[in-house]
Design an enzyme around this catalytic site. Sequence first.
Site, PDB file in Angstrom:
ATOM      1  N   ARG A 191      -2.530  -1.993  -3.521  1.00 12.15           N
ATOM      2  CA  ARG A 191      -3.758  -1.227  -3.274  1.00 12.15           C
ATOM      3  C   ARG A 191      -3.726   0.005  -4.183  1.00 12.15           C
ATOM      4  O   ARG A 191      -2.786   0.795  -4.155  1.00 12.15           O
ATOM      5  CB  ARG A 191      -3.797  -0.782  -1.823  1.00 12.15           C
TER       6      ARG A 191
ATOM      7  N   GLU B 234      -8.062  -5.001   5.206  1.00 11.34           N
ATOM      8  CA  GLU B 234      -7.943  -4.737   3.772  1.00 11.34           C
ATOM      9  C   GLU B 234      -6.764  -5.473   3.157  1.00 11.34           C
ATOM     10  O   GLU B 234      -6.832  -5.955   2.033  1.00 11.34           O
ATOM     11  CB  GLU B 234      -7.819  -3.212   3.541  1.00 11.34           C
TER      12      GLU B 234
ATOM     13  N   ASN C  96       0.874  -1.172   0.000  1.00  6.94           N
ATOM     14  CA  ASN C  96       0.000   0.000   0.000  1.00  6.94           C
ATOM     15  C   ASN C  96       0.910   1.221   0.000  1.00  6.94           C
ATOM     16  O   ASN C  96       1.451   1.616   1.029  1.00  6.94           O
ATOM     17  CB  ASN C  96      -0.887  -0.031   1.247  1.00  6.94           C
TER      18      ASN C  96
END
Length: 394
Positions: free
Chosen positions: A90, A381, A7
Amino acid sequence: MKVLVVNSGSSSIKYQVFEMPEAKVAAKGLLERIGENESKLKHTGNEKTKEITKAIKDHAEGMNLIFSMLLDSEYGVIKDISEITAVGHRIVHGGEAFTKSTLIDDSVIKEIENYTELSPLHNPANLVGINACKELLKNAKMVACFDTSFHQTMPEHAYMYALPYEYYKKYKVRRYGFHGTSHKYVYGEALKVLNKASANVIVCHLGNGASVCAIQQGKSIDTSMGLTPLEGLVMGTRSGDMDPAIVTYIMDKTGASTKEMNDILNKKSGLLGISEISNDMRNILVEEKNGNKQAKLALDMFCYRVKKYIGSYIAALGKVDAIVFTGGIGENDPHIRHRILDNMQAFGIEIDDEKNSSARNCAPFASSNAKIDLLVIATDEEKAIAIDTYELAK
Ligand code: ADP
């Protein structure tokens, strides 16, 4: 099979290595302040944590440092870089191009670039993360997981703004919604608790960024964030919904530029703007207890806005099986959950305060008379990205 989840933010890289298909976390870490003299890496691997402070000039150098830790004899979890068979990235904005996670090729990279204008802070950073990983991991499969893709099922009447239609055609101005990876994951976990194959669920993701999602039988039919994550709830530092005329009025009054106005709405508003204390819920709760009126107002506004969205999504869904709370605030704060759901008996919402006060992951907390189930579900996530990545890459 080892999957790395990345991310990549404008000055940070968050990462986790998962052992798949068990989805067991082998290592994780956060590199912050990239581009500064004192960049900081906190890495945990082999059940040991190491912190490093040194200048890291860019994301490519950052990924090098992360890989050196993953390969480290003491803190590492791989012996050779080729053990990472896939990387899940992400990506914040996938626009209308992506309805689900996808293997990355040149055309996918081009599409992500196309949505840079709508996500000027995030998408470029996400792309830098992809490129840095491609350089280092020549043979690994790369997968993009979008914050927006879960909401691509919204009907037109929910995603359009009542603006001249040409702005949609020319500039892609519409509602996209975000936090999709979290809403989808939490919905899946809620089904397990409800013991149902499908359901109508309202998910309240309440963290520093916050959004509500109306899910009808697995499909997002509405969500509170819009063209950007600014719309909807009162957040840590974002205003959420307001009269759009305020923007030009304040710009006229203060002479603020578009960039300054953007900063005011995204970084200086919300809980921070109202309380003038903090964007952090825990600090505001303490100050409210100390009698601070602006802290109380910030909390009243935060809870009232979530309550209004729940009410409107009950109307949109017609029938609701469960309301789910997730995110740092949603998972950990029974007081805020109570304040949001209080006085909603007319909708079949009734809290069992004892269950609510001790509710942890996957815990129901509705009273036995309630018509709508209430659940706390911990979001993850990174795990959701690892699962999608594994499915596409295996
Ligand atoms: P992000 O959007 O950055 O991922 P998080 O989901 O981590 O945010 O949520 C951060 C928010 O959660 C902060 O406002 C923090 O105060 C709040 N929070 C975390 N733990 C608690 C707690 N035990 N009680 C109340 N609020 C909490």
